[in-house]
Design a protein around this motif. Structure first.
Motif, PDB file in Angstrom:
ATOM      1  N   ILE A 207      20.375  99.311 135.665  1.00  0.00           N
ATOM      2  CA  ILE A 207      21.226  98.171 135.996  1.00  0.00           C
ATOM      3  C   ILE A 207      22.699  98.497 136.164  1.00  0.00           C
ATOM      4  CG2 ILE A 207      19.645  96.603 134.797  1.00  0.00           C
ATOM      5  CD1 ILE A 207      21.797  96.391 132.559  1.00  0.00           C
ATOM      6  N   GLY A 208      23.171  99.644 135.661  1.00  0.00           N
ATOM      7  CA  GLY A 208      24.613  99.858 135.648  1.00  0.00           C
ATOM      8  C   GLY A 208      25.246  98.961 134.603  1.00  0.00           C
ATOM      9  N   HIS A 209      26.187  98.101 135.038  1.00  0.00           N
ATOM     10  CA  HIS A 209      26.808  97.091 134.168  1.00  0.00           C
ATOM     11  C   HIS A 209      27.417  97.703 132.904  1.00  0.00           C
ATOM     12  CE1 HIS A 209      25.749  93.488 136.433  1.00  0.00           C
ATOM     13  NE2 HIS A 209      24.585  94.053 136.684  1.00  0.00           N
ATOM     14  N   SER A 210      28.072  98.837 133.046  1.00  0.00           N
ATOM     15  CA  SER A 210      28.814  99.386 131.908  1.00  0.00           C
ATOM     16  C   SER A 210      29.829  98.355 131.448  1.00  0.00           C
ATOM     17  CB  SER A 210      29.544 100.666 132.318  1.00  0.00           C
ATOM     18  OG  SER A 210      28.630 101.662 132.709  1.00  0.00           O
ATOM     19  N   MET A 211      30.067  98.305 130.148  1.00  0.00           N
ATOM     20  CA  MET A 211      31.028  97.326 129.640  1.00  0.00           C
ATOM     21  C   MET A 211      31.600  97.741 128.300  1.00  0.00           C
ATOM     22  SD  MET A 211      28.579  94.083 128.631  1.00  0.00           S
ATOM     23  CE  MET A 211      28.008  93.960 130.332  1.00  0.00           C
ATOM     24  N   VAL A 212      32.724  97.094 127.986  1.00  0.00           N
ATOM     25  CA  VAL A 212      33.404  97.309 126.719  1.00  0.00           C
ATOM     26  C   VAL A 212      33.516  95.958 126.031  1.00  0.00           C
ATOM     27  CG1 VAL A 212      35.489  98.164 125.582  1.00  0.00           C
ATOM     28  CG2 VAL A 212      34.713  99.203 127.741  1.00  0.00           C
ATOM     29  N   ILE A 213      33.074  95.902 124.782  1.00  0.00           N
ATOM     30  CA  ILE A 213      33.116  94.689 123.981  1.00  0.00           C
ATOM     31  C   ILE A 213      34.134  94.894 122.861  1.00  0.00           C
ATOM     32  CG2 ILE A 213      31.739  92.985 122.742  1.00  0.00           C
ATOM     33  CD1 ILE A 213      30.593  93.534 125.473  1.00  0.00           C
ATOM     34  N   ASP A 214      34.987  93.891 122.619  1.00  0.00           N
ATOM     35  CA  ASP A 214      35.974  94.044 121.558  1.00  0.00           C
ATOM     36  C   ASP A 214      35.391  93.636 120.205  1.00  0.00           C
ATOM     37  OD1 ASP A 214      36.151  91.263 121.185  1.00  0.00           O
ATOM     38  OD2 ASP A 214      38.301  91.170 121.587  1.00  0.00           O
ATOM     39  N   PRO A 215      36.125  93.822 119.103  1.00  0.00           N
ATOM     40  CA  PRO A 215      35.553  93.579 117.765  1.00  0.00           C
ATOM     41  C   PRO A 215      35.206  92.131 117.453  1.00  0.00           C
ATOM     42  CG  PRO A 215      37.404  95.097 117.620  1.00  0.00           C
ATOM     43  CD  PRO A 215      37.424  94.534 118.997  1.00  0.00           C
ATOM     44  N   LEU A 216      35.599  91.190 118.311  1.00  0.00           N
ATOM     45  CA  LEU A 216      35.189  89.805 118.138  1.00  0.00           C
ATOM     46  C   LEU A 216      34.179  89.367 119.194  1.00  0.00           C
ATOM     47  CD1 LEU A 216      38.508  88.077 117.002  1.00  0.00           C
ATOM     48  CD2 LEU A 216      36.499  88.636 115.614  1.00  0.00           C
ATOM     49  N   GLY A 217      33.552  90.344 119.836  1.00  0.00           N
ATOM     50  CA  GLY A 217      32.428  90.064 120.716  1.00  0.00           C
ATOM     51  C   GLY A 217      32.781  89.677 122.137  1.00  0.00           C
ATOM     52  N   THR A 218      34.028  89.877 122.550  1.00  0.00           N
ATOM     53  CA  THR A 218      34.465  89.504 123.892  1.00  0.00           C
ATOM     54  C   THR A 218      34.378  90.697 124.838  1.00  0.00           C
ATOM     55  OG1 THR A 218      36.004  87.857 123.009  1.00  0.00           O
ATOM     56  CG2 THR A 218      36.406  88.622 125.249  1.00  0.00           C
ATOM     57  N   VAL A 219      33.823  90.473 126.028  1.00  0.00           N
ATOM     58  CA  VAL A 219      33.791  91.516 127.056  1.00  0.00           C
ATOM     59  C   VAL A 219      35.202  91.673 127.603  1.00  0.00           C
ATOM     60  CG1 VAL A 219      32.839  92.233 129.272  1.00  0.00           C
ATOM     61  CG2 VAL A 219      31.409  90.958 127.651  1.00  0.00           C
ATOM     62  N   ILE A 220      35.783  92.846 127.440  1.00  0.00           N
ATOM     63  CA  ILE A 220      37.159  93.070 127.902  1.00  0.00           C
ATOM     64  C   ILE A 220      37.225  93.971 129.129  1.00  0.00           C
ATOM     65  CG2 ILE A 220      38.210  92.605 125.667  1.00  0.00           C
ATOM     66  CD1 ILE A 220      38.446  95.627 125.240  1.00  0.00           C
ATOM     67  N   ALA A 221      36.129  94.607 129.494  1.00  0.00           N
ATOM     68  CA  ALA A 221      36.054  95.392 130.722  1.00  0.00           C
ATOM     69  C   ALA A 221      34.586  95.497 131.111  1.00  0.00           C
ATOM     70  CB  ALA A 221      36.652  96.787 130.534  1.00  0.00           C
ATOM     71  N   ALA A 222      34.306  95.397 132.405  1.00  0.00           N
ATOM     72  CA  ALA A 222      32.908  95.429 132.834  1.00  0.00           C
ATOM     73  C   ALA A 222      32.800  95.947 134.256  1.00  0.00           C
ATOM     74  CB  ALA A 222      32.277  94.042 132.730  1.00  0.00           C
ATOM     75  N   ALA A 223      31.754  96.702 134.521  1.00  0.00           N
ATOM     76  CA  ALA A 223      31.442  97.185 135.856  1.00  0.00           C
ATOM     77  C   ALA A 223      30.271  96.396 136.419  1.00  0.00           C
ATOM     78  CB  ALA A 223      31.107  98.676 135.807  1.00  0.00           C
ATOM     79  N   GLY A 224      30.048  96.533 137.698  1.00  0.00           N
ATOM     80  CA  GLY A 224      28.897  95.917 138.341  1.00  0.00           C
ATOM     81  C   GLY A 224      27.773  96.914 138.506  1.00  0.00           C
ATOM     82  N   ILE A 225      27.226  96.981 139.704  1.00  0.00           N
ATOM     83  CA  ILE A 225      26.081  97.856 139.956  1.00  0.00           C
ATOM     84  C   ILE A 225      26.454  99.117 140.729  1.00  0.00           C
ATOM     85  CG2 ILE A 225      24.463  95.930 139.868  1.00  0.00           C
ATOM     86  CD1 ILE A 225      24.382  95.999 142.941  1.00  0.00           C
ATOM     87  N   GLU A 226      27.728  99.253 141.114  1.00  0.00           N
ATOM     88  CA  GLU A 226      28.158 100.395 141.909  1.00  0.00           C
ATOM     89  C   GLU A 226      28.717 101.506 141.028  1.00  0.00           C
ATOM     90  OE1 GLU A 226      27.487 100.393 145.036  1.00  0.00           O
ATOM     91  OE2 GLU A 226      26.884  98.280 145.107  1.00  0.00           O
ATOM     92  N   GLU A 227      28.793 102.708 141.586  1.00  0.00           N
ATOM     93  CA  GLU A 227      29.409 103.819 140.875  1.00  0.00           C
ATOM     94  C   GLU A 227      30.897 103.537 140.690  1.00  0.00           C
ATOM     95  OE1 GLU A 227      28.512 107.598 142.577  1.00  0.00           O
ATOM     96  OE2 GLU A 227      26.345 107.378 142.240  1.00  0.00           O
ATOM     97  N   THR A 228      31.403 103.839 139.504  1.00  0.00           N
ATOM     98  CA  THR A 228      32.798 103.537 139.209  1.00  0.00           C
ATOM     99  C   THR A 228      33.256 104.313 137.982  1.00  0.00           C
ATOM    100  OG1 THR A 228      34.398 101.731 138.906  1.00  0.00           O
ATOM    101  CG2 THR A 228      32.342 101.563 137.684  1.00  0.00           C
ATOM    102  N   ALA A 229      34.555 104.318 137.766  1.00  0.00           N
ATOM    103  CA  ALA A 229      35.155 104.848 136.534  1.00  0.00           C
ATOM    104  C   ALA A 229      35.929 103.700 135.905  1.00  0.00           C
ATOM    105  CB  ALA A 229      36.062 106.030 136.834  1.00  0.00           C
ATOM    106  N   LEU A 230      35.464 103.247 134.775  1.00  0.00           N
ATOM    107  CA  LEU A 230      36.012 102.084 134.080  1.00  0.00           C
ATOM    108  C   LEU A 230      36.808 102.577 132.875  1.00  0.00           C
ATOM    109  CD1 LEU A 230      35.708  98.878 134.001  1.00  0.00           C
ATOM    110  CD2 LEU A 230      33.844  99.293 132.366  1.00  0.00           C
ATOM    111  N   GLU A 231      38.015 102.049 132.692  1.00  0.00           N
ATOM    112  CA  GLU A 231      38.832 102.542 131.586  1.00  0.00           C
ATOM    113  C   GLU A 231      39.215 101.417 130.634  1.00  0.00           C
ATOM    114  OE1 GLU A 231      43.394 102.948 132.682  1.00  0.00           O
ATOM    115  OE2 GLU A 231      42.135 103.902 134.228  1.00  0.00           O
ATOM    116  N   VAL A 232      39.453 101.796 129.373  1.00  0.00           N
ATOM    117  CA  VAL A 232      39.883 100.846 128.352  1.00  0.00           C
ATOM    118  C   VAL A 232      40.718 101.595 127.327  1.00  0.00           C
ATOM    119  CG1 VAL A 232      37.858 101.190 126.872  1.00  0.00           C
ATOM    120  CG2 VAL A 232      39.082  99.002 126.797  1.00  0.00           C
TER     121      VAL A 232
END
Length: 265
Positions: A207-232
């Motif tokens: 599925i891809g969909h890489s993501m970063v969740i913060d300590p209170l459960g909020t998605v703060i960065a997310a990718a879709g289905i394409e190749e990418t470099a996601l930073e946080v």
């Protein structure tokens, strides 16, 4: 610490995948990252030939690992590859490399024998708990893909001091699977008041969909289905604030889910 997630579709050729990983290493360096997190199973994959992952497995001294060790100067590189177990299967092994050394080695505990899949046919399970490792003052714990469905392992890492949970994955497509992925990552973050970094493989199978969740459960960065470099950027102050307003680890009334020194069955 800045973390870059390298999301890509793993190819059949390990040489092609190595080139993709090395390109992501350079992108991470250019962005000032201290860590690059790659998906699960980055050595080789062929959706039409499930046994390809077994036939292409390499040892720790193989050319794939050697090249990434050489590339890891002043950068932590996290990924999972297939390492022969010497008995006809392989260990799905998570590594973190830094400054030319293996700093973390973890063999996946929970095998994906679910949703009509049977990882145990090709993969031997690990028998040791994943570690918590300090990267320049940021304490990171590690899980691999299906492990995230087992809250006791994330809780063990949290009570062992982890402020960030790193989860390389190859999350298979299927009805509701994107929702499962997000819910599991968010739950592990919220119930442990820590960051969760999910690095997913994309492509025809996953599925891809890489993501970063913060300590209170909020998605703060997310990718879709394409190749990418996601930073946080990891902010430990955010962890401290979450623990102050939601002290679930301090308020719990049960013993640790895994006692010190014990091993999985």
């Amino acid at each position: 610490m800045r973390i870059v997630i390298g999301q890509f579709a793993v190819a059949r050729s390990w040489e092609d995948n190595l080139a993709r990983c090395l390109d992501l290493v350079e992108k991470a360096r250019a962005r000032g990252a201290g860590m690059l997190v790659l998906p699960e199973g980055v050595l080789a994959r062929d959706p039409q030939d499930p046994d390809h992952v077994l036939s292409t497995a390499q040892s720790e001294t193989g050319p794939f690992m050697t090249a990434l060790l050489h590339a890891s100067k002043a950068l932590a590189i996290v990924f999972c590859v297939n390492v022969p177990d010497g008995a006809g299967r392989f260990f799905n092994t998570l590594y973190c490399l830094r400054d030319g050394e293996i700093t973390v080695r973890y063999r996946k505990l929970h095998l994906y024998d679910a949703f009509s899949m049977q990882e145990s046919r090709l993969i031997a399970p690990g028998n040791s708990l994943p570690p918590v490792y300090d990267f320049g003052g940021v304490r990171c714990g590690f899980l691999t893909c299906y492990d995230v469905r087992f809250p006791e392992i994330a809780r063990h890492l949290a009570v062992s001091g982890a402020e960030v949970l790193i989860v390389p994955a190859a999350w298979l497509r299927g009805p509701g699977k994107e929702r499962h992925w997000e819910v599991m990552l968010a739950a592990r973050a919220l119930e442990n008041t820590c960051y969760v970094i999910g690095a997913g493989e994309c492509g025809s199978q996953n599925i891809g969909h890489s993501m970063v969740i913060d300590p209170l459960g909020t998605v703060i960065a997310a990718a879709g289905i394409e190749e990418t470099a996601l930073e946080v950027d990891i902010d430990l102050g955010r962890v401290a604030r979450a623990k102050a307003v939601l002290p679930v680890l301090a308020n719990r009334r049960f013993a640790d889910p895994v006692l010190s020194g014990s091993e999985p069955r």
